[in-house]
Design a protein around this motif. Structure first.
Motif, PDB file in Angstrom:
ATOM      1  N   ALA A   1       0.849  -1.144   0.198  1.00  0.00           N
ATOM      2  CA  ALA A   1      -0.006  -0.022   0.064  1.00  0.00           C
ATOM      3  C   ALA A   1       0.794   1.530  -0.146  1.00  0.00           C
ATOM      4  O   ALA A   1       0.361   2.272  -0.507  1.00  0.00           O
ATOM      5  CB  ALA A   1      -0.766  -0.003   1.313  1.00  0.00           C
ATOM      6  N   GLU A   2       1.946   1.284   0.533  1.00  0.00           N
ATOM      7  CA  GLU A   2       2.923   2.255   0.832  1.00  0.00           C
ATOM      8  C   GLU A   2       3.550   2.579  -0.576  1.00  0.00           C
ATOM      9  O   GLU A   2       3.634   3.518  -0.991  1.00  0.00           O
ATOM     10  CB  GLU A   2       3.959   2.234   1.861  1.00  0.00           C
ATOM     11  CG  GLU A   2       3.524   2.044   3.157  1.00  0.00           C
ATOM     12  CD  GLU A   2       4.626   1.783   4.105  1.00  0.00           C
ATOM     13  OE1 GLU A   2       5.156   2.823   4.891  1.00  0.00           O
ATOM     14  OE2 GLU A   2       5.048   0.738   4.018  1.00  0.00           O
ATOM     15  N   VAL A   3       3.811   1.507  -1.387  1.00  0.00           N
ATOM     16  CA  VAL A   3       4.509   1.518  -2.834  1.00  0.00           C
ATOM     17  C   VAL A   3       3.288   2.411  -3.659  1.00  0.00           C
ATOM     18  O   VAL A   3       3.611   3.400  -4.256  1.00  0.00           O
ATOM     19  CB  VAL A   3       4.718   0.233  -3.136  1.00  0.00           C
ATOM     20  CG1 VAL A   3       5.026   0.473  -4.710  1.00  0.00           C
ATOM     21  CG2 VAL A   3       5.894  -0.392  -2.670  1.00  0.00           C
ATOM     22  N   ARG A   4       1.926   2.127  -3.467  1.00  0.00           N
ATOM     23  CA  ARG A   4       1.037   2.501  -4.384  1.00  0.00           C
ATOM     24  C   ARG A   4       0.864   4.000  -3.934  1.00  0.00           C
ATOM     25  O   ARG A   4       0.580   4.875  -5.066  1.00  0.00           O
ATOM     26  CB  ARG A   4      -0.396   1.815  -4.117  1.00  0.00           C
ATOM     27  CG  ARG A   4      -0.446   0.299  -4.678  1.00  0.00           C
ATOM     28  CD  ARG A   4      -1.665  -0.420  -4.311  1.00  0.00           C
ATOM     29  NE  ARG A   4      -2.820   0.109  -4.924  1.00  0.00           N
ATOM     30  CZ  ARG A   4      -3.140  -0.223  -6.241  1.00  0.00           C
ATOM     31  NH1 ARG A   4      -2.733  -1.285  -6.553  1.00  0.00           N
ATOM     32  NH2 ARG A   4      -4.246   0.449  -6.727  1.00  0.00           N
ATOM     33  N   ASP A   5       0.905   4.244  -2.862  1.00  0.00           N
ATOM     34  CA  ASP A   5       0.730   5.716  -2.281  1.00  0.00           C
ATOM     35  C   ASP A   5       1.851   6.675  -2.990  1.00  0.00           C
ATOM     36  O   ASP A   5       1.614   7.519  -3.321  1.00  0.00           O
ATOM     37  CB  ASP A   5       0.709   5.864  -0.940  1.00  0.00           C
ATOM     38  CG  ASP A   5      -0.657   5.286  -0.326  1.00  0.00           C
ATOM     39  OD1 ASP A   5      -1.450   5.018  -0.949  1.00  0.00           O
ATOM     40  OD2 ASP A   5      -0.554   4.909   0.890  1.00  0.00           O
ATOM     41  N   ILE A   6       3.169   6.025  -2.648  1.00  0.00           N
ATOM     42  CA  ILE A   6       4.310   6.888  -3.180  1.00  0.00           C
ATOM     43  C   ILE A   6       4.213   6.989  -4.760  1.00  0.00           C
ATOM     44  O   ILE A   6       4.426   8.266  -5.128  1.00  0.00           O
ATOM     45  CB  ILE A   6       5.464   6.071  -2.927  1.00  0.00           C
ATOM     46  CG1 ILE A   6       5.762   6.283  -1.195  1.00  0.00           C
ATOM     47  CG2 ILE A   6       6.810   6.973  -3.301  1.00  0.00           C
ATOM     48  CD1 ILE A   6       6.715   5.346  -0.607  1.00  0.00           C
ATOM     49  N   VAL A   7       3.919   6.128  -5.362  1.00  0.00           N
ATOM     50  CA  VAL A   7       3.895   6.350  -6.929  1.00  0.00           C
ATOM     51  C   VAL A   7       2.602   7.063  -7.570  1.00  0.00           C
ATOM     52  O   VAL A   7       2.824   7.858  -8.213  1.00  0.00           O
ATOM     53  CB  VAL A   7       3.679   4.678  -7.553  1.00  0.00           C
ATOM     54  CG1 VAL A   7       3.327   4.850  -9.091  1.00  0.00           C
ATOM     55  CG2 VAL A   7       4.611   3.846  -7.411  1.00  0.00           C
ATOM     56  N   THR A   8       1.442   6.889  -6.858  1.00  0.00           N
ATOM     57  CA  THR A   8       0.198   8.126  -6.851  1.00  0.00           C
ATOM     58  C   THR A   8       0.821   9.343  -6.564  1.00  0.00           C
ATOM     59  O   THR A   8       0.354  10.267  -7.282  1.00  0.00           O
ATOM     60  CB  THR A   8      -0.717   7.613  -5.803  1.00  0.00           C
ATOM     61  OG1 THR A   8      -1.248   6.073  -6.538  1.00  0.00           O
ATOM     62  CG2 THR A   8      -1.934   8.438  -6.491  1.00  0.00           C
ATOM     63  N   GLU A   9       1.336   9.637  -5.432  1.00  0.00           N
ATOM     64  CA  GLU A   9       1.931  11.072  -5.285  1.00  0.00           C
ATOM     65  C   GLU A   9       2.808  11.512  -6.369  1.00  0.00           C
ATOM     66  O   GLU A   9       2.811  12.640  -6.525  1.00  0.00           O
ATOM     67  CB  GLU A   9       2.678  10.886  -3.774  1.00  0.00           C
ATOM     68  CG  GLU A   9       2.696  12.196  -3.080  1.00  0.00           C
ATOM     69  CD  GLU A   9       1.463  13.048  -2.760  1.00  0.00           C
ATOM     70  OE1 GLU A   9       1.336  14.147  -2.856  1.00  0.00           O
ATOM     71  OE2 GLU A   9       0.495  12.235  -2.498  1.00  0.00           O
ATOM     72  N   TYR A  10       3.719  10.716  -6.741  1.00  0.00           N
ATOM     73  CA  TYR A  10       4.819  11.136  -7.628  1.00  0.00           C
ATOM     74  C   TYR A  10       3.897  11.607  -8.981  1.00  0.00           C
ATOM     75  O   TYR A  10       4.478  12.379  -9.753  1.00  0.00           O
ATOM     76  CB  TYR A  10       5.889   9.735  -8.209  1.00  0.00           C
ATOM     77  CG  TYR A  10       6.640  10.356  -9.081  1.00  0.00           C
ATOM     78  CD1 TYR A  10       7.790  10.875  -8.746  1.00  0.00           C
ATOM     79  CD2 TYR A  10       6.505   9.847 -10.389  1.00  0.00           C
ATOM     80  CE1 TYR A  10       8.638  11.248  -9.964  1.00  0.00           C
ATOM     81  CE2 TYR A  10       7.506  10.234 -11.577  1.00  0.00           C
ATOM     82  CZ  TYR A  10       8.618  10.795 -11.146  1.00  0.00           C
ATOM     83  OH  TYR A  10       9.436  11.285 -12.057  1.00  0.00           O
ATOM     84  N   VAL A  11       2.903  10.670  -9.394  1.00  0.00           N
ATOM     85  CA  VAL A  11       2.339  10.909 -10.701  1.00  0.00           C
ATOM     86  C   VAL A  11       1.741  12.290 -10.541  1.00  0.00           C
ATOM     87  O   VAL A  11       1.672  13.097 -11.533  1.00  0.00           O
ATOM     88  CB  VAL A  11       1.293   9.703 -10.958  1.00  0.00           C
ATOM     89  CG1 VAL A  11       0.605   9.970 -12.101  1.00  0.00           C
ATOM     90  CG2 VAL A  11       2.273   8.450 -11.299  1.00  0.00           C
ATOM     91  N   LYS A  12       1.059  12.514  -9.469  1.00  0.00           N
ATOM     92  CA  LYS A  12       0.074  13.763  -9.255  1.00  0.00           C
ATOM     93  C   LYS A  12       0.851  14.906  -9.126  1.00  0.00           C
ATOM     94  O   LYS A  12       0.806  15.836  -9.623  1.00  0.00           O
ATOM     95  CB  LYS A  12      -0.811  13.594  -8.004  1.00  0.00           C
ATOM     96  CG  LYS A  12      -1.834  12.470  -8.197  1.00  0.00           C
ATOM     97  CD  LYS A  12      -2.685  12.558  -6.915  1.00  0.00           C
ATOM     98  CE  LYS A  12      -3.888  11.613  -7.131  1.00  0.00           C
ATOM     99  NZ  LYS A  12      -4.793  11.592  -5.870  1.00  0.00           N
ATOM    100  N   ASP A  13       2.203  14.841  -8.272  1.00  0.00           N
ATOM    101  CA  ASP A  13       3.056  15.868  -8.229  1.00  0.00           C
ATOM    102  C   ASP A  13       3.709  16.311  -9.485  1.00  0.00           C
ATOM    103  O   ASP A  13       3.945  17.792  -9.781  1.00  0.00           O
ATOM    104  CB  ASP A  13       4.183  15.573  -7.218  1.00  0.00           C
ATOM    105  CG  ASP A  13       3.848  15.589  -5.898  1.00  0.00           C
ATOM    106  OD1 ASP A  13       2.534  15.890  -5.555  1.00  0.00           O
ATOM    107  OD2 ASP A  13       4.544  14.804  -4.939  1.00  0.00           O
TER     108      ASP A  13
END
Length: 598
Positions: free
Chosen positions: A423-435
């Motif tokens: 879940a942490e991996v998904r959150d970090i990847v999602t945050e990177y895409v949005k940023d």
């Protein structure tokens, strides 16, 4: 030098001419030995062996062994006596005294630091740099270590009794001592033992002893740190940036551990003395009330898991690694040699068993079994006949940041080797895409590939073709390119994290003589299951004989072998009784089909 196991290259009997040469060398090196004493050490008609070994650093050492005890060892053409010789002639070498707790550090390969030296009323022995020295403990003149003086006596005083005092080569309880008969040091009264001075100050209480030991250890660590700084100074500049980041992460991890310890004060480390006492209590309790004569011989691992753990008082946790023994084998060895309570024997190669118990031993006879609480009795009853209630471990799949994916996780301050939940991996990847505003404006289900995502997630053949990926594909590619890990949490124990896939319980069928089938079960210990307990449970279920066999190529690991194709019964036991998830059991498909002969 002998803190780690060494390798024996050769073992031969010494020749007559070499024996005379050895006597001359010993006489020259230790002139205080009389002719009679020399003849006692190196008798003319008894077999004396020359053993050539390689220590863990690769150095070649020659041992001279009499009656299985190493008497002298030769390093770089210089002879040194072992503790077995020094116990016979304790005044053979100049002696430095220290406190008993320092011995554990010497066994581990540390040198004797001057803050840990106890100065007698007559002053320190007069030595020069490189002279032979022995080390004794307060109140006993029997030496426990041998080495060379790191500095002269004059320099010791000029340095203010700080720094290295004796470079220790060999100590009681190390691997060279274990090469002999493993006897203990004799008790030799020391007139200087009472009223000793610590670096010139009178010793009055145990607090002084603890302080001096701490100073000795701190001095050793400080010296090692200075040496490391001198050898690695040139690398510091190049690694400054990464070092600061790693230090920050380490500090965060330390804060987290401290918070957990504050929240769970019962889980904090127990002093070695307390753990030793708890270990002895559980040992005596188990022998007196749990073990029956009909159970012998009993595997030592079974004795620990089934009997000793069940005798641990409520609210306490038995952990041998936190005791002074560190290993069950060393503890049982002490119970055998010092207290004569049990006799341990290696019935199968690599697997030790308790073969005899002295039920008339006074320590066992006068031991009072603690009263068992209702809660403890109930929990034991739930587990069955003498079996502790089993709770399957919680197994979690984790992922470690790989070098290839490190650029994708840098914004989240997660460097290579950081272990994350899915879940942490998904959150970090999602945050990177949005940023980085990479969500496709026309279709929110797709993510536009930028140079970083291209390098991290795409194959070389896709560089020119793939311009966007679906969210699910993005996450699955990220996880696939990370190092898979797993975390195992047993009830009441700290989490254990390891790299790679967790080994499944392997069930297989093999043929023995006359084409008889046997079922083999491996890796039970990975899931906290005792092979002996599982073997007994299967034996009762199928009424077939079962045995434990060592697994080739592994140390202290055994597999269960039971007659016939019993995969169906093994599966039922693991799935229903022990509640092991099916995905962690391999080989269930080999069970015989209904209607066919097993």
């Amino acid at each position: 030098m002998f803190a780690r196991p060494f390798r024996v290259k050769s073992n031969t009997a010494i020749k007559g001419s070499d024996r005379r040469k050895l006597k001359a060398e010993i006489s020259a090196a230790f002139p205080s030995l009389s002719a009679v004493q020399l003849s006692e050490l190196i008798p003319n008609k008894e077999e004396l062996n020359v053993v050539k070994i390689y220590v863990h650093k690769g150095d070649s050492v020659t041992l001279y062994v009499l009656h299985k005890n190493p008497l002298f060892f030769e390093v770089e053409k210089r002879l040194y006596p072992t503790v077995y010789v020094l116990w016979r002639y304790p005044a053979l070498l100049p002696t430095f005294r220290t406190w008993p707790p320092v011995l554990q550090k010497l066994i581990g390969g540390a040198d004797l630091m001057l803050p840990g030296v106890v100065v007698p009323s007559g002053g320190l022995p007069d030595v020069k740099w490189g002279d032979y020295c022995s080390v004794t403990l307060v109140n006993n003149r029997a030496p426990v270590a041998i080495g060379t003086a790191a500095v002269s006596t004059k320099e010791m005083h000029s340095l203010g009794m700080k720094g290295r005092g004796v470079c220790v080569l060999h100590a009681y309880m190390d691997n060279l001592w274990a090469f002999g008969d493993k006897s203990g040091p004799p008790s030799l009264p020391d007139a200087e033992g009472e009223g000793q001075e610590v670096n010139g100050e009178e010793y009055e209480s145990d607090e002084v002893e603890e302080e001096e030991v701490e100073k000795c250890v701190e001095e050793k660590e400080k010296e090692e740190e200075e040496e490391e700084e001198n050898t690695q100074g040139e690398k510091v500049t190049d690694q400054a940036c990464s070092g600061v980041e790693e230090l920050r992460l380490a500090e965060q991890e330390e804060e987290r551990v401290n918070e957990e310890e504050e929240a769970n004060p019962d889980d904090q480390k127990m002093p070695q003395e307390t753990m030793d006492a708890l270990l002895l209590q559980c040992f005596l309790h188990a022998l007196k009330s749990k073990v029956k004569k009909s159970e012998l011989p009993l595997l030592t691992s079974t004795f620990l898991r089934i009997h000793m753990f069940s005798c641990c008082p409520s609210g306490k946790q038995l952990d041998i690694k936190k005791s002074s023994y560190k290993k069950l084998s060393k503890f049982l060895q002490a119970m055998q040699k010092q207290h004569h309570l049990v006799r341990v024997k290696e019935l199968t190669k690599g697997v030790e068993s308790i073969v005899e118990v002295d039920w008339k031993n006074q320590a066992l006879r006068y031991f009072k079994v603690p009263e068992e609480t209702d809660g403890e009795a109930a929990s034991l009853k739930e587990g069955g006949e003498g079996e502790l209630p089993y709770h399957p471990p919680e197994i979690t799949t984790l992922y470690s940041v790989s070098a290839r994916l490190e650029p994708l996780f840098l914004d989240a301050k997660k460097r290579k080797g950081t272990i994350l939940q899915p879940a942490e991996v998904r959150d970090i990847v999602t945050e990177y895409v949005k940023d980085n505003e990479l969500v496709d404006e026309n279709n929110k289900n797709y993510v536009t590939i930028n140079p970083t995502l291209c390098d991290c997630l795409l194959e070389k053949s896709e560089y020119q073709e793939v311009e966007s990926l679906k969210w699910d594909d993005l996450f699955s590619r990220a996880l696939a390119r990370m190092q898979e890990c797993y975390e195992v949490v047993f009830p009441g124990h700290a989490p254990v994290r390891k790299k790679g896939h967790i080994e499944p319980i392997e069930i297989s069928v093999a043929s023995r003589g006359s084409n008889k089938k046997v079922t083999l079960i491996k890796n039970l210990d990975v899931y906290g299951l005792d092979p002996a307990v599982v073997a007994t449970a299967l034996q009762r279920r199928v009424q077939a004989s079962s045995v434990l066999q060592p697994i080739p190529g592994s140390k202290d690991k055994v597999l269960v072998q039971i007659q016939g194709n019993q995969i169906h019964q093994v599966g039922n036991l693991l799935l229903d009784h022990y509640q092991i998830p099916r995905k962690y059991i391999q080989g269930l498909e080999k069970a015989p089909k209904a209607g066919k002969k097993k």
